[in-house]
Write a protein that holds these residues in place. Sequence first.
Motif, PDB file in Angstrom:
ATOM      1  N   LYS A 185       0.652  -1.093   0.023  1.00 52.56           N
ATOM      2  CA  LYS A 185       0.005   0.038  -0.026  1.00 52.56           C
ATOM      3  C   LYS A 185       0.844   1.223   0.057  1.00 52.56           C
ATOM      4  N   THR A 240     -10.872  -1.333   4.187  1.00 51.40           N
ATOM      5  CA  THR A 240      -9.575  -1.820   3.567  1.00 51.40           C
ATOM      6  C   THR A 240      -8.869  -2.629   4.947  1.00 51.40           C
ATOM      7  N   LEU A 287      -7.584  -3.569  -0.742  1.00 47.57           N
ATOM      8  CA  LEU A 287      -7.351  -2.078  -0.320  1.00 47.57           C
ATOM      9  C   LEU A 287      -8.763  -1.375  -1.305  1.00 47.57           C
ATOM     10  N   ARG A 288      -9.496  -0.891  -0.575  1.00 45.45           N
ATOM     11  CA  ARG A 288     -10.599  -0.079  -1.435  1.00 45.45           C
ATOM     12  C   ARG A 288     -10.216   1.548  -1.123  1.00 45.45           C
TER      13      ARG A 288
END
Length: 566
Positions: free
Chosen positions: A312, A527, A532-533
Amino acid sequence: MTALAGRLAAPAPGWTARADAVVVGSGIAGLTAALELRTRVPRVLLVTKDRLVSGSTVWAQGGIAAALDPADSPEAHLRDTLVAGVGLCDPRAVEVLVTEGPARVRELVARGAVFDTEPDGTLSLTREGGHHADRVAHAGGDATGAEISRALVAQLAAVRADPGIEVIEHALVLDVLTAAPGRDGRPGPVCGVTLHVIGEGSRDGVGAVLAPAVVLATGGIGQVFRSSTNPVQATGDGLAAALRAGAAVGDVEFVQFHPTVLWLGAGVKGQLALISEAVRGEGAHLVDVDGHRFLTGVHPLAELAPRDVVAKAIVRQMARTGADHVLLDARHLGADRIRRRFPTIGARLAEHGLDLATDLVPVAPAQHYHSGGVVTDLVGRSTLPGLYAVGEVACTGVHGANRLASNSLLEGLVFAHRAAHDIAHRVETGALRPAEPVERPGPEALVAGAARSRVQRIATDGPGVLRSAAGLAAAERALAGIRTDAHRAVEGGERPVADPQVAEWETTNVHQVATVLTATAATRRETRGGHLRSDHPDRDDARWLVRVEATRTPDGELVQRRVPQD
């Protein structure tokens, strides 16, 4: 409504074999299960899609994690695993992993696996992301999986003359066979598999192996995406077959994108070169295209943070700099140390004119590992009687939302051992009995092989590294628009666009896995770990401390439920 067919379009089996257990896959999990079963049940059949030495295990670079150092402990390994899993690990499964793991690794050594050692003869242990102790054993520097595979295949080769075991190479498993359904209409117990032997196999064409126990050890889903570190065989065959048979799958939305995969340009497809986390474990740094280290302010472990954290951070740093990659800097480690510790990585980088000792190596996240899979209990049993799953295809609860580095080989080893012993006990006591298969009702599916690149593009753009409601909805519509009856003539009498064969069967599996992945990723609105949104950027324990499970109903509907995690 999301609907999935209950079986692949395929010719009727032209031959039949019988066994007490059939093991599908020849990575560390499949080979361990077959070797353990061989001396415990009268007849075992091992099926592998390519050769025995193929599959994901052979590509594993970093190592196998276990508390083997007297200064370490299973309790410390458990804590690190739970932290990496971001609240969704099953503590009971993790406890099994870390307490039984050291003994299983020692058994692996007894089976002939040669790990790197220190001058005093003790195992050489290193550290990878998320670990707070040196507990990762490795072989050949960065060729651990290849050495484990070599040792287990050698063990199997030594007993190939045993009439109690048969190996069929070059065989693609098509469907899990089930007996007559119960009163609720759900499929009955597992009673074998259908498979297609490709070219060089020991049997020809489509056949059936009848057995009261089926062990899926088919690996991951990497070929669902446009690019991955997985081998070409990783088309989600076991996950799709289990789903079609009515077994529950869980945590499917948690796909681990390895932070440091060699970046060779936006248009590159297929299996990509992995730069093992062990390189960062030895002290390499990540810098952006402007030369700035960016992980020191993100996590106390910096470059050795859990993989989801690092991935991320890289995605966000690429967005800030407008770049499509970052850089791995290992130059300060020294050429001698790098070449001794990472000969395999060095050779692969040399193919592209790169050298860890002198160059900044471009890297970016790419699909690497699937933390979800077929839901199992602590001995590998799925929700479908007689069906077991071990290794990457399984959802044991060990990984939760994000796998801790080098726990995958250990999981395959530990739970394959447990599954084999459970099967042997249940065969001996009569709890697992042969049954006759019946055809599951409803339509059969076949997606044209030519559609695979389209499916991969949809999966990469939808449930890829960065997800959103809009992107997932678009992916769901696009997947639903792909024809799943390519073997049938369309209205008007035109010929079918595809025949039942390997490329089409694999593409159908890829399509079904992409479909359930997209559906579960859309359901989880937060998330966490490998999910991962962009539209739900925060972790939400109040609503999402649950496992999302999906099951295909007898009428083909894909239904989901939330299972609270303790």
